[in-house]
Design a protein around this motif. Structure first.
Motif, PDB file in Angstrom:
ATOM      1  N   SER A 201       0.426  -1.203   0.423  1.00 15.71           N
ATOM      2  CA  SER A 201       0.377   0.618  -0.101  1.00 15.71           C
ATOM      3  C   SER A 201       1.208   1.504  -0.186  1.00 15.71           C
ATOM      4  N   GLN A 219      -3.185 -10.516   3.938  1.00 13.72           N
ATOM      5  CA  GLN A 219      -3.483  -9.193   4.051  1.00 13.72           C
ATOM      6  C   GLN A 219      -2.097  -8.690   5.508  1.00 13.72           C
ATOM      7  N   SER A 265      -4.630   3.645  -0.495  1.00 19.62           N
ATOM      8  CA  SER A 265      -3.769   2.630   0.541  1.00 19.62           C
ATOM      9  C   SER A 265      -5.511   1.909   1.509  1.00 19.62           C
ATOM     10  N   GLU A 266      -6.374   2.364   1.044  1.00 13.90           N
ATOM     11  CA  GLU A 266      -7.278   2.012   0.890  1.00 13.90           C
ATOM     12  C   GLU A 266      -8.131   1.336   0.464  1.00 13.90           C
ATOM     13  N   GLN A 267      -8.361   0.897  -0.927  1.00 14.48           N
ATOM     14  CA  GLN A 267      -8.908  -0.032  -2.134  1.00 14.48           C
ATOM     15  C   GLN A 267      -7.345  -0.883  -2.419  1.00 14.48           C
ATOM     16  N   GLY A 306     -12.697  -3.193  -0.468  1.00 17.29           N
ATOM     17  CA  GLY A 306     -12.523  -2.155   0.731  1.00 17.29           C
ATOM     18  C   GLY A 306     -11.288  -2.135   1.611  1.00 17.29           C
ATOM     19  N   LEU A 307     -10.070  -1.285   2.196  1.00 13.40           N
ATOM     20  CA  LEU A 307      -9.784  -2.314   3.319  1.00 13.40           C
ATOM     21  C   LEU A 307      -9.560  -0.857   4.380  1.00 13.40           C
ATOM     22  N   GLY A 308     -11.067  -1.117   4.883  1.00 18.48           N
ATOM     23  CA  GLY A 308     -11.009  -0.013   6.692  1.00 18.48           C
ATOM     24  C   GLY A 308     -10.715   0.411   7.190  1.00 18.48           C
ATOM     25  N   LYS A 309     -10.810   0.728   7.811  1.00 19.55           N
ATOM     26  CA  LYS A 309     -10.026   1.199   9.593  1.00 19.55           C
ATOM     27  C   LYS A 309     -10.090  -0.021  10.473  1.00 19.55           C
ATOM     28  N   THR A 313     -13.200  -5.118   5.772  1.00 23.11           N
ATOM     29  CA  THR A 313     -13.343  -4.728   4.620  1.00 23.11           C
ATOM     30  C   THR A 313     -14.680  -4.600   4.168  1.00 23.11           C
TER      31      THR A 313
END
Ligand code: HEC
Ligand code: HEC
Length: 633
Positions: A201, A219, A265-267, A306-309, A313
């Motif tokens: 990322s 991940q 960095s989040e997708q 989508g890689l959320g906090k 996901t």
């Protein structure tokens, strides 16, 4: 070829219709027709681009990622391209027209590379020699350093600060982090089976690893734990008119993810094959084809993850027409995403890729006359155009997708460079290589499947297929063909060519002619064995003694560990052919029906096949030793 240097303008076809997918995509549901008898025919052309739901993008464009964060076969240089050819094992530098400038030998079956334009260093994975070659890219190419890795390095990428080189290895299933200056190991973490794609990322917090057979993308936390967390790739698709879940309503699996990329960095993006190996036929077992149903059991997809906090996901998938999507690249400046399909030799552009206004863009054919490209790498140049690595004819194609003002153009211009290096294969094997990877109606109904669909990288998809009333596991092919006749799990095909002919019939293909079938056989027979993982030498020696002492060699003997004969065991097949045990570490699950998930399970729980050998007396330590031995075959 004379017309090579002439640019080819690719015109709009129905495939290039721009649809605003945020408004909801319309399913192209065609009535299914089929031929009666043993041969299946599929009448459902895949939609060119169809999303399963609302895109995951936000309102703000994502930050562009740099090329050194991704493992790739090709990267764009300021004045050309740098490519690592797996066939010849050569690292090649070209000019803008794709003409050769410099070349250096890395090793046959080489893995991927990553490149740092700031230092002019390329890091290339030498898959067979277990090393990373650090190459100085200037007027010439010069190997400056060589760093040892675990067995079978395939993917490499740098972290954003360029202090760490991440290496993914296939046989030893690890990600190892090396100091990018010295090659000294910093840490390593365990991965799953058959890892391939690698991307870091842009914020340097995580790396993603894609797989051929796990149905997940991993991940890896780069900051603290260095551990890999599995994210399951959703294999469900848009419900079609009058249907519940799409092809056959059987369980679907995500397979064959050769690549992964980030948009910001989040997708993340993962191309994959959706496979439905057992279709529900409504009671009647009226087909001998693969999957057991009347629809193509394979479609091609692109997962937007989508890689959320906090580990959250979300996922949306798009159905795409790119057969075996092997490579992808994102132009962060224009927010355009490119996906190349090796099986049907096309590349798709997706506009506003990270945004809610995502839409289908151009589709370009990469075939020049009759000469197929076989795209295995794509990269975006500084001006927003593309370079594509054509694995079949070993050329670099330049695809102009940007107009004079730097905006996305209305048509793509494709320009193929000259052949850069000779293939290491014989002409016959090379013909077979292209046939093996191409989605042709000769091989399967409507060209819906290629051999490499189920045998990716000459291995297996790890699934058991419904065929003629049995569930049969896909065997690996690499290093298992010579001297292992007869073929198929029941030993029904006396020789390889008979086996290939019967496979194409089952797949609903009209069949290759004799020279082509010979070529396909020549390619498969010459495939080198899969690499064995490193195992403790003493455990392997103890395991070998057990193998010899427990009577395994009665049937599993000789160079390929088979007696070329069939045996009758309690199970679903009338008789089973003794399989070769070569490459066992890469061929799970085990037995004809895949009923033993691991070698331990095969030795302990026996799966569905009873009576092969009595291993109940073995202690746990002995089972571990025997397993270690079997994994090194
Ligand atoms: C839909 C998935 C699928 C596709 C596509 C496919 N295979 Fe297979 N392959 C299998 C399965 C499952 C088996 C086991 C079938 C059996 O034993 O009857 C198999 C068996 C084989 C075998 C026998 C191996 C042995 O050791 O007995 C060969 C060789 C082979 N395939 C080559 C090919 C070639 C070449 C193509 C393309 C023409 C191809 N396969 C296409 C799934 C597939
Ligand atoms: C009587 C002959 C015979 C003996 C003895 C025998 N095997 Fe097998 N083996 C077979 C046959 C036949 C199969 C395929 C069975 C099936 O799947 O229907 C097989 C399958 C296997 C497989 C699965 C391979 C794969 O790719 O799925 C392994 C592993 C294996 N045997 C290991 C052993 C070991 C270890 C021993 C000794 C403890 C042993 N075998 C003894 C005939 C034999």
């Amino acid at each position: 070829m004379a017309n090579r240097s002439r640019p080819r303008v690719v015109r709009s076809t129905t495939q290039m219709r721009v649809r605003n997918l945020a408004l909801g995509a319309l399913a192209l549901a065609l009535p299914a027709t089929y031929a009666l008898g043993k041969v299946v025919a599929f009448d459902r052309s895949p939609p060119s681009f169809e999303l399963s739901g609302r895109p995951v993008g936000g309102a703000q464009p994502a930050l562009p990622s740099a090329a050194h964060l991704t493992a790739t076969r090709i990267t764009a240089l300021a004045d050309g391209a740098l490519v690592i050819d797996a066939d010849s094992g050569a690292l090649i530098k070209t000019d803008r027209a794709g003409k050769p400038i410099a070349q250096v030998a890395i090793g046959r079956e080489a893995g991927l590379l990553t490149y740092d334009p700031a230092t002019g260093l390329a890091y290339v994975a030498d898959r067979k020699a277990d090393r990373i070659a650090v190459v100085k890219v200037g007027g010439a190419l010069e190997i400056a350093q060589s760093w040892k890795t675990p067995a079978e390095p395939y993917s490499v990428a740098l972290t954003p600060d360029k202090t760490t080189l991440l290496v993914v290895t296939i046989a030893d299933r690890t990600m190892v982090a090396l100091d990018a200056k010295t090659g000294a190991e910093k840490w390593r973490t365990a991965l799953g089976r058959e890892p391939r794609g690698l991307a870091v990322s842009p914020d340097g917090t995580r790396a993603l690893v894609s797989y051929l057979v796990t149905g997940t993308v991993d991940q890896v936390d780069l900051l603290e734990s260095h551990r890999a967390e599995h994210i399951a790739i959703s294999s469900s698709t848009t419900p079609r008119r009058g249907r519940r879940g799409g092809a056959g309503d059987g369980e679907a699996f995500a397979r064959g993810s050769f690549a992964v990329a980030f948009m910001g960095s989040e997708q993340a993006l993962v191309p994959f094959q959706r496979e439905t190996p057992v279709q529900i036929t409504g009671g009647g077992e009226n087909t001998g084809g693969y999957g057991g149903g009347f629809e193509s059991p394979v479609s091609h997809q692109l997962a937007f993850i989508g890689l959320g906090k906090g580990g959250n996901t979300s996922q949306v998938t798009a159905q795409i027409a790119q057969h075996q999507p092997r490579a992808l690249a994102w132009d962060g400046v224009r927010d355009a995403l490119y996906v190349a399909g090796m099986g049907n030799d096309t590349i798709l552009q997706i506009k506003n890729a990270s945004q809610v206004g995502i839409a289908e863009g151009l589709t370009a054919s990469l075939t020049t006359g009759k000469d197929k490209c076989g795209p295995d790498g794509v990269a975006v140049t500084a001006d927003g155009n593309l370079v594509v690595w054509c694995a079949f004819n070993r050329t670099v194609q330049r695809i102009e997708v940007v107009d004079g003002k730097g905006a996305l153009a209305a048509a793509a211009k494709v320009q193929a460079g000259p052949q850069l290096v000779a293939s290491a294969m014989s002409e016959k094997q090379h013909t077979g290589y292209i046939l093996f990877h191409s989605a042709e109606p000769a091989v399967s109904a409507r060209g819906s499947m290629a051999c490499s669909t189920c045998h990716p990288d000459n291995r297996a998809d790890g699934l058991s297929w419904r065929i003629e009333k049995h569930e049969l596991q896909t065997p690996i092919l690499a290093g298992r063909m010579l001297g292992t006749h007869p073929f198929k799990w029941d030993g029904g095909d006396p020789d390889l060519k008979t086996s290939l002919t019967s496979t194409m019939k089952r797949l609903g293909g009209f069949g290759l002619d004799k020279p082509q079938t010979d070529a396909l056989a020549a390619y498969i027979e010459a495939l080198p064995s899969v690499r064995a993982p490193n195992r403790d030498a003493q455990a392997v020696a103890r395991g070998k003694k057990l193998f010899d002492g427990e009577g395994c060699r009665t049937c599993h003997d000789g160079a390929s560990y088979t007696d070329n004969d069939q045996h009758r065991f309690t199970g679903t097949l009338e008789k089973s052919d003794t399989p070769s045990l070569r490459g066992l570490a890469a061929s799970a699950p085990y037995y004809h029906d895949g009923s033993a998930a691991t070698l331990e399970a095969l030795l302990r729980d026996r799966g569905a096949v009873h009576g092969m050998a009595n291993t109940t007396k073995l202690t746990d330590a002995q089972v571990a030793d025997l397993t270690a031995f079997l994994e090194t075959l």
